[in-house]
Write an enzyme that holds these catalytic residues in place. Structure first.
Site, PDB file in Angstrom:
ATOM      1  N   GLY A   1      16.758 -86.616  32.939  1.00 10.00           N
ATOM      2  CA  GLY A   1      15.614 -86.652  32.058  1.00 10.00           C
ATOM      3  C   GLY A   1      14.996 -85.750  31.306  1.00 10.00           C
ATOM      4  O   GLY A   1      13.846 -85.829  30.777  1.00 10.00           O
TER       5      GLY A   1
ATOM      6  N   SER B   1      21.012 -87.139  31.314  1.00  7.17           N
ATOM      7  CA  SER B   1      20.976 -86.928  30.013  1.00  7.17           C
ATOM      8  C   SER B   1      22.141 -87.584  29.346  1.00  7.17           C
ATOM      9  O   SER B   1      22.361 -87.065  28.149  1.00  7.17           O
ATOM     10  CB  SER B   1      20.279 -85.544  29.512  1.00  7.17           C
ATOM     11  OG  SER B   1      19.265 -85.404  30.154  1.00  7.17           O
TER      12      SER B   1
ATOM     13  N   ASN C   1      20.852 -96.936  35.020  1.00  6.99           N
ATOM     14  CA  ASN C   1      19.687 -96.862  36.103  1.00  6.99           C
ATOM     15  C   ASN C   1      18.456 -97.240  35.637  1.00  6.99           C
ATOM     16  O   ASN C   1      18.037 -96.028  34.832  1.00  6.99           O
ATOM     17  CB  ASN C   1      19.753 -95.737  37.063  1.00  6.99           C
ATOM     18  CG  ASN C   1      18.647 -95.567  38.027  1.00  6.99           C
ATOM     19  OD1 ASN C   1      18.003 -96.525  38.144  1.00  6.99           O
ATOM     20  ND2 ASN C   1      18.742 -94.372  38.527  1.00  6.99           N
TER      21      ASN C   1
ATOM     22  N   GLU D   1      24.539 -85.790  39.816  1.00  6.64           N
ATOM     23  CA  GLU D   1      23.519 -85.744  38.977  1.00  6.64           C
ATOM     24  C   GLU D   1      22.851 -84.395  39.204  1.00  6.64           C
ATOM     25  O   GLU D   1      21.760 -84.471  40.017  1.00  6.64           O
ATOM     26  CB  GLU D   1      22.557 -86.954  39.052  1.00  6.64           C
ATOM     27  CG  GLU D   1      23.497 -88.280  38.828  1.00  6.64           C
ATOM     28  CD  GLU D   1      22.132 -89.437  38.450  1.00  6.64           C
ATOM     29  OE1 GLU D   1      22.261 -90.054  37.622  1.00  6.64           O
ATOM     30  OE2 GLU D   1      21.108 -89.422  39.403  1.00  6.64           O
TER      31      GLU D   1
ATOM     32  N   GLU E   1      15.295 -88.557  42.985  1.00  5.17           N
ATOM     33  CA  GLU E   1      13.984 -89.168  42.807  1.00  5.17           C
ATOM     34  C   GLU E   1      13.739 -89.797  44.190  1.00  5.17           C
ATOM     35  O   GLU E   1      12.485 -89.523  44.574  1.00  5.17           O
ATOM     36  CB  GLU E   1      13.839 -90.163  41.684  1.00  5.17           C
ATOM     37  CG  GLU E   1      13.865 -89.460  40.313  1.00  5.17           C
ATOM     38  CD  GLU E   1      14.382 -90.359  39.104  1.00  5.17           C
ATOM     39  OE1 GLU E   1      14.285 -91.379  39.227  1.00  5.17           O
ATOM     40  OE2 GLU E   1      14.825 -89.594  38.126  1.00  5.17           O
TER      41      GLU E   1
ATOM     42  N   LYS F   1      15.587 -97.571  36.542  1.00  3.87           N
ATOM     43  CA  LYS F   1      14.541 -96.740  37.486  1.00  3.87           C
ATOM     44  C   LYS F   1      13.186 -97.776  37.379  1.00  3.87           C
ATOM     45  O   LYS F   1      13.298 -98.925  37.354  1.00  3.87           O
ATOM     46  CB  LYS F   1      14.126 -95.401  36.824  1.00  3.87           C
ATOM     47  CG  LYS F   1      15.308 -94.533  36.767  1.00  3.87           C
ATOM     48  CD  LYS F   1      15.154 -93.184  36.473  1.00  3.87           C
ATOM     49  CE  LYS F   1      16.329 -92.433  36.308  1.00  3.87           C
ATOM     50  NZ  LYS F   1      16.095 -90.880  36.176  1.00  3.87           N
TER      51      LYS F   1
ATOM     52  N   HIS G   1      19.608 -91.282  45.557  1.00  4.56           N
ATOM     53  CA  HIS G   1      19.017 -90.648  44.079  1.00  4.56           C
ATOM     54  C   HIS G   1      18.152 -89.608  44.306  1.00  4.56           C
ATOM     55  O   HIS G   1      17.159 -89.548  45.245  1.00  4.56           O
ATOM     56  CB  HIS G   1      18.396 -91.622  43.231  1.00  4.56           C
ATOM     57  CG  HIS G   1      18.163 -91.323  41.628  1.00  4.56           C
ATOM     58  ND1 HIS G   1      17.231 -90.374  41.383  1.00  4.56           N
ATOM     59  CD2 HIS G   1      19.049 -91.398  40.803  1.00  4.56           C
ATOM     60  CE1 HIS G   1      17.328 -90.137  39.970  1.00  4.56           C
ATOM     61  NE2 HIS G   1      18.324 -90.873  39.512  1.00  4.56           N
TER      62      HIS G   1
END
Ligand code: 13P
Length: 260
Positions: free
Chosen positions: A178, A218, A10, A172, A102, A12, A100
């Site tokens: 991240g 990660s 991904n 996730e 985010e 992003k 996701h």
């Protein structure tokens, strides 16, 4: 039948068209000679503007698949700024990431919207990669399982057993995204088993055995072998470490060491 592993990158909000093309040509050189029987399903998810150009490089090769990072559930109309599933299919997407964290956090996506997207994606014969995961606060409050269970139940609401079995889920944990803090593999496997049990309750044994459930957060070349050694982790959704050919290929290689 064993589930075919998936290693998905991904990207992003990263890479111009030029950078996306360079990456894809590089990855193709490294992995497309590998025997398809041992190669996991390799998926990359560039930004919308690069999808067409990336597809021009990978189409016909059958070693790299294309995903979008989002979509809208309506097929056309007055929805400024949105992109429809069939438009993504037209430029070669066989996967679309939805839900996701985010998007949930910064763009206010609700479970209901994610369910609408999942239905639209499946109706077009594309595969949704449905993301779920808990915050650190939820984990510390002991709410991980109940939160994820409710995200999965909402995302899969009124979807047929057959469509559920073709879908992909990505677990996730938000605190692992991240941050460099990978979720312990045994714990990730435990949560993923719980997700599979939830799918079993909703759609039965066959769907639960067929659905592929990935871990994300990660993931790196140094973590993938341990993650892929777990009973229920069917692959990885990779952010930062999917941005260079070297590290993404390292993750694919680690997956093959365990699963081939
Ligand atoms: P990182 O691999 O950078 O932690 O990102 C994970 C992710 O959000 C993939 O969708």
């Amino acid at each position: 039948m064993p589930r075919k592993p998936i290693i998905a990158g991904n990207w992003k909000l990263n890479k111009t068209v030029k950078e996306a093309v360079e990456f894809t040509e590089g990855l193709k050189k490294v992995i497309c000679n590998i025997n398809r029987a041992i190669l996991p399903e390799v998926v990359i998810a560039p930004v919308f503007t690069s999808l067409y150009s990336v597809n021009e490089i990978i189409k016909g090769s059958n070693c790299i698949k294309l995903s979008a990072q989002n979509c809208y559930w309506e097929s056309s109309g007055a929805f400024t700024g949105e992109v429809a599933v069939d438009m993504l299919k037209e430029v070669g997407c066989s996967y679309i990431i939805i839900g996701h964290s985010e998007r949930r956090q910064y763009f206010c996506e609700s479970d209901e919207m994610i369910n609408k997207k999942a239905k639209a994606i499946l109706a077009s014969g594309v595969t949704p990669i449905i993301c779920c995961g808990e915050t650190l606060e939820q984990r510390e409050a002991g709410q991980t399982d109940s939160h994820i269970k409710s995200q999965i139940e909402a995302a899969l609401k009124d979807i047929s057993e057959e469509d559920i079995s073709k879908s992909v889920i990505a677990y996730e944990p938000i605190w692992a995204i991240g941050t460099g803090k990978t979720c312990d593999s045994v714990e990730a496997n435990r949560v993923i088993k719980m997700i599979r049990e939830t799918v079993k309750t909703i759609a039965g044994d066959n769907a639960a055995n067929a659905i592929r459930i990935l871990y994300g957060g990660s993931v790196k070349p140094s973590t993938i072998e341990e993650q892929m050694s777990q009973s229920d982790i069917d692959g990885a959704l990779v952010g930062g470490a999917s941005l260079t050919v070297e590290s993404f290929a390292g993750i694919i290689d680690g997956c093959m060491k365990v699963k081939a």
